[in-house]
Motif scaffolding. Structure first.
Motif, PDB file in Angstrom:
ATOM      1  N   GLY A 272      -8.725   6.013  19.527  1.00 64.55           N
ATOM      2  CA  GLY A 272      -8.791   7.184  20.702  1.00 64.55           C
ATOM      3  C   GLY A 272      -7.468   7.526  20.541  1.00 64.55           C
ATOM      4  N   LYS A 273      -6.733   7.127  19.966  1.00 60.75           N
ATOM      5  CA  LYS A 273      -5.513   8.094  20.088  1.00 60.75           C
ATOM      6  C   LYS A 273      -4.981   9.110  18.276  1.00 60.75           C
ATOM      7  CE  LYS A 273      -0.346   6.873  19.168  1.00 60.75           C
ATOM      8  NZ  LYS A 273       0.511   6.070  18.036  1.00 60.75           N
ATOM      9  N   ALA A 274      -4.914   9.845  18.813  1.00 60.06           N
ATOM     10  CA  ALA A 274      -4.941  11.339  18.450  1.00 60.06           C
ATOM     11  C   ALA A 274      -3.537  11.139  16.747  1.00 60.06           C
ATOM     12  CB  ALA A 274      -4.459  12.406  18.570  1.00 60.06           C
ATOM     13  N   VAL A 275      -4.417  10.918  15.771  1.00 58.76           N
ATOM     14  CA  VAL A 275      -3.987  10.723  13.787  1.00 58.76           C
ATOM     15  C   VAL A 275      -4.093  11.708  12.937  1.00 58.76           C
ATOM     16  CG1 VAL A 275      -3.061   8.261  15.405  1.00 58.76           C
ATOM     17  CG2 VAL A 275      -5.063   8.536  13.828  1.00 58.76           C
ATOM     18  N   ARG A 276      -3.537  11.615  11.896  1.00 54.96           N
ATOM     19  CA  ARG A 276      -3.971  12.686  11.323  1.00 54.96           C
ATOM     20  C   ARG A 276      -4.351  11.014   9.616  1.00 54.96           C
ATOM     21  NH1 ARG A 276       0.307  17.410  10.345  1.00 54.96           N
ATOM     22  NH2 ARG A 276      -1.211  18.610  11.796  1.00 54.96           N
ATOM     23  N   LEU A 277      -5.202  11.156   8.676  1.00 55.34           N
ATOM     24  CA  LEU A 277      -5.542  11.234   8.039  1.00 55.34           C
ATOM     25  C   LEU A 277      -5.556  11.766   6.638  1.00 55.34           C
ATOM     26  CD1 LEU A 277      -6.985   8.510   6.484  1.00 55.34           C
ATOM     27  CD2 LEU A 277      -9.542   8.908   7.382  1.00 55.34           C
ATOM     28  N   GLY A 278      -4.640  10.408   5.399  1.00 54.46           N
ATOM     29  CA  GLY A 278      -4.839  12.027   4.703  1.00 54.46           C
ATOM     30  C   GLY A 278      -5.802  10.817   3.435  1.00 54.46           C
ATOM     31  N   GLY A 279      -6.004  11.326   2.456  1.00 52.83           N
ATOM     32  CA  GLY A 279      -6.276  10.595   1.082  1.00 52.83           C
ATOM     33  C   GLY A 279      -7.500  11.968   0.735  1.00 52.83           C
ATOM     34  N   MET A 280      -8.679  11.018  -0.591  1.00 47.52           N
ATOM     35  CA  MET A 280      -8.932  11.696  -1.208  1.00 47.52           C
ATOM     36  C   MET A 280     -10.937  11.388  -0.263  1.00 47.52           C
ATOM     37  SD  MET A 280      -6.992  12.872  -3.558  1.00 47.52           S
ATOM     38  CE  MET A 280      -8.440  13.759  -4.788  1.00 47.52           C
ATOM     39  N   VAL A 281     -11.099  12.429  -1.161  1.00 46.10           N
ATOM     40  CA  VAL A 281     -12.610  12.361  -0.440  1.00 46.10           C
ATOM     41  C   VAL A 281     -13.446  11.558  -1.414  1.00 46.10           C
ATOM     42  CG1 VAL A 281     -14.819  13.331  -0.015  1.00 46.10           C
ATOM     43  CG2 VAL A 281     -12.827  14.164   0.320  1.00 46.10           C
ATOM     44  N   GLN A 282     -14.228  10.486  -1.496  1.00 43.88           N
ATOM     45  CA  GLN A 282     -14.623   9.633  -2.720  1.00 43.88           C
ATOM     46  C   GLN A 282     -16.290  10.107  -3.225  1.00 43.88           C
ATOM     47  OE1 GLN A 282     -16.619   6.150  -1.017  1.00 43.88           O
ATOM     48  NE2 GLN A 282     -15.786   4.677  -3.103  1.00 43.88           N
ATOM     49  N   PRO A 283     -16.111   9.724  -4.445  1.00 40.52           N
ATOM     50  CA  PRO A 283     -17.738  11.059  -4.586  1.00 40.52           C
ATOM     51  C   PRO A 283     -18.579  10.529  -4.566  1.00 40.52           C
ATOM     52  CG  PRO A 283     -15.275  10.909  -6.372  1.00 40.52           C
ATOM     53  CD  PRO A 283     -15.291  10.598  -5.277  1.00 40.52           C
ATOM     54  N   GLY A 284     -19.363  10.775  -4.283  1.00 39.24           N
ATOM     55  CA  GLY A 284     -20.733  10.488  -3.790  1.00 39.24           C
ATOM     56  C   GLY A 284     -20.823  10.481  -2.657  1.00 39.24           C
TER      57      GLY A 284
ATOM     58  N   GLU B  72     -15.967  17.006  -3.444  1.00 39.69           N
ATOM     59  CA  GLU B  72     -15.685  15.564  -3.231  1.00 39.69           C
ATOM     60  C   GLU B  72     -14.533  15.636  -3.988  1.00 39.69           C
ATOM     61  OE1 GLU B  72     -20.027  14.094  -4.469  1.00 39.69           O
ATOM     62  OE2 GLU B  72     -20.559  13.582  -2.482  1.00 39.69           O
ATOM     63  N   GLY B  73     -13.829  14.506  -4.354  1.00 39.93           N
ATOM     64  CA  GLY B  73     -13.037  14.470  -5.120  1.00 39.93           C
ATOM     65  C   GLY B  73     -11.566  15.127  -4.765  1.00 39.93           C
ATOM     66  N   SER B  74     -11.912  15.891  -3.034  1.00 36.30           N
ATOM     67  CA  SER B  74     -10.694  16.235  -3.914  1.00 36.30           C
ATOM     68  C   SER B  74      -9.405  16.090  -2.347  1.00 36.30           C
ATOM     69  CB  SER B  74     -10.728  17.900  -2.861  1.00 36.30           C
ATOM     70  OG  SER B  74     -11.786  17.657  -2.374  1.00 36.30           O
ATOM     71  N   GLY B  75      -8.355  16.221  -2.361  1.00 40.51           N
ATOM     72  CA  GLY B  75      -7.803  16.170  -1.328  1.00 40.51           C
ATOM     73  C   GLY B  75      -8.359  15.879   0.276  1.00 40.51           C
ATOM     74  N   VAL B  76      -8.027  16.000   1.331  1.00 36.96           N
ATOM     75  CA  VAL B  76      -7.933  16.478   2.958  1.00 36.96           C
ATOM     76  C   VAL B  76      -7.444  15.576   3.855  1.00 36.96           C
ATOM     77  CG1 VAL B  76      -9.933  14.351   2.989  1.00 36.96           C
ATOM     78  CG2 VAL B  76      -9.683  16.115   4.440  1.00 36.96           C
ATOM     79  N   VAL B  77      -6.899  15.957   4.372  1.00 41.59           N
ATOM     80  CA  VAL B  77      -6.253  15.329   5.444  1.00 41.59           C
ATOM     81  C   VAL B  77      -6.922  15.309   6.874  1.00 41.59           C
ATOM     82  CG1 VAL B  77      -4.060  16.168   7.395  1.00 41.59           C
ATOM     83  CG2 VAL B  77      -3.883  16.076   4.167  1.00 41.59           C
ATOM     84  N   ALA B  78      -7.171  15.000   7.349  1.00 34.85           N
ATOM     85  CA  ALA B  78      -8.487  14.935   8.973  1.00 34.85           C
ATOM     86  C   ALA B  78      -7.449  14.743  10.072  1.00 34.85           C
ATOM     87  CB  ALA B  78      -9.384  13.699   8.601  1.00 34.85           C
ATOM     88  N   ASP B  79      -7.808  14.964  11.303  1.00 36.36           N
ATOM     89  CA  ASP B  79      -6.808  15.026  12.593  1.00 36.36           C
ATOM     90  C   ASP B  79      -7.840  14.326  13.269  1.00 36.36           C
ATOM     91  OD1 ASP B  79      -4.303  16.781  11.994  1.00 36.36           O
ATOM     92  OD2 ASP B  79      -5.169  18.365  12.813  1.00 36.36           O
ATOM     93  N   GLY B  80      -7.511  13.536  14.408  1.00 37.17           N
ATOM     94  CA  GLY B  80      -8.771  13.027  14.456  1.00 37.17           C
ATOM     95  C   GLY B  80      -8.320  11.575  15.191  1.00 37.17           C
ATOM     96  N   SER B  81      -9.325  10.446  15.357  1.00 40.63           N
ATOM     97  CA  SER B  81      -9.355   9.664  16.291  1.00 40.63           C
ATOM     98  C   SER B  81      -9.558   8.201  15.200  1.00 40.63           C
ATOM     99  CB  SER B  81      -9.062   9.419  17.605  1.00 40.63           C
ATOM    100  OG  SER B  81     -10.032   9.937  18.052  1.00 40.63           O
ATOM    101  N   LEU B  82      -9.265   7.248  15.702  1.00 46.47           N
ATOM    102  CA  LEU B  82     -10.449   5.842  15.338  1.00 46.47           C
ATOM    103  C   LEU B  82     -10.798   5.557  16.315  1.00 46.47           C
ATOM    104  CD1 LEU B  82     -10.263   4.808  12.376  1.00 46.47           C
ATOM    105  CD2 LEU B  82      -8.433   2.938  13.109  1.00 46.47           C
ATOM    106  N   GLN B  83     -12.304   5.639  15.846  1.00 44.99           N
ATOM    107  CA  GLN B  83     -13.147   4.671  16.911  1.00 44.99           C
ATOM    108  C   GLN B  83     -13.028   3.739  17.028  1.00 44.99           C
ATOM    109  OE1 GLN B  83     -14.533   7.408  18.964  1.00 44.99           O
ATOM    110  NE2 GLN B  83     -13.238   8.388  17.616  1.00 44.99           N
ATOM    111  N   GLU B  84     -13.262   2.607  17.795  1.00 44.71           N
ATOM    112  CA  GLU B  84     -13.898   1.220  17.839  1.00 44.71           C
ATOM    113  C   GLU B  84     -14.372   0.730  16.934  1.00 44.71           C
ATOM    114  OE1 GLU B  84     -14.509  -0.478  22.070  1.00 44.71           O
ATOM    115  OE2 GLU B  84     -12.838   0.843  22.756  1.00 44.71           O
ATOM    116  N   ASN B  85     -15.770   1.138  15.941  1.00 49.49           N
ATOM    117  CA  ASN B  85     -16.214   0.448  15.360  1.00 49.49           C
ATOM    118  C   ASN B  85     -15.950   0.820  14.104  1.00 49.49           C
ATOM    119  OD1 ASN B  85     -16.417   3.382  14.789  1.00 49.49           O
ATOM    120  ND2 ASN B  85     -18.750   3.307  14.725  1.00 49.49           N
TER     121      ASN B  85
END
Length: 160
Positions: A57-69, A106-119
Motif C-alpha cells: 500500500g505504500k506509494a512507490v515507483r516501479l521502473g523497467g521494461m514491459v515483457q514482450p507477450g 511491449e518491449g518498451s521502458g515504463v515507469v509506473a506510479d502506484g503501490s505493491l499489493q499483498e499478493n
C-alpha cells in the motif's frame, strides 16, 4: 562614531541583519527539504522490489521494461495487465486501469506510479512510457525519407 537608538554602530547592525538573513535562508531550506522528503521518490527496479519489497500500500515507483507477450487487456476493456522485467530474471506483474500512453508498447521502458499489493501485484495509478533518443512522432514518421539532402541540410541547425 554614530550609534543608533539600539546602541549598536551601523556596521554592527548590518552584520546582525546579515546573520539573521543567513539563518532565515538556512531554516527555509531545511523546512523545504523536510516537507519534500517523500516527494523525491526514485523508482524500484524489479530486482530491488523482489529482494526488498516496500510495505503493501505504500506509494512507490516501479521502473523497467514491459515483457514482450505479457500485455493483456482484461474483460472490462480499460484494465491492462502486463509484466515488468529488469536487468535480471526478476519480474513484477502490474495492473493499470486507464488510458495507456501513446508510446506504451511491449518491449518498451515504463515507469509506473502506484503501490505493491499483498499478493505481489503492483497496482499502478499512473504510467509513464519511456522512449529512446531516436523518437519520432507518428505524424513525422517517414518524413526524412522524402526530404532531399539539400533540404535536410538547410533545415538542420549546425553549431560549431
Amino acid at each position: 562614531m554614530t550609534e543608533t537608538s539600539t546602541g549598536l554602530r551601523a556596521k554592527h547592525q548590518r552584520m546582525v541583519l546579515v546573520v539573521i538573513a543567513i539563518v532565515a535562508v538556512i531554516a527555509a531550506g531545511l523546512l523545504a527539504a523536510y516537507a519534500l522528503r517523500n516527494q523525491a521518490n526514485f523508482f524500484y527496479l524489479p530486482e530491488q522490489m523482489s529482494a526488498n519489497p516496500p510495505e503493501a500500500g505504500k506509494a512507490v515507483r516501479l521502473g523497467g521494461m514491459v515483457q514482450p507477450g505479457s500485455l493483456e487487456t482484461l474483460d472490462d476493456g480499460i484494465t491492462v495487465a502486463f509484466v515488468v522485467t529488469g536487468n535480471e530474471t526478476a519480474t513484477i506483474p502490474v495492473r493499470y486501469s486507464g488510458i495507456l500512453p501513446d508510446l506504451f508498447v511491449e518491449g518498451s521502458g515504463v515507469v509506473a506510479d502506484g503501490s505493491l499489493q499483498e499478493n505481489g501485484t503492483f497496482l499502478a495509478t499512473n504510467l509513464l512510457a519511456k522512449h529512446d533518443e531516436n523518437y519520432v512522432p507518428r505524424e513525422l514518421e517517414g518524413l526524412e525519407q522524402h526530404q532531399s539532402p539539400e533540404q535536410s541540410y538547410t533545415t538542420t541547425m549546425y553549431t560549431d
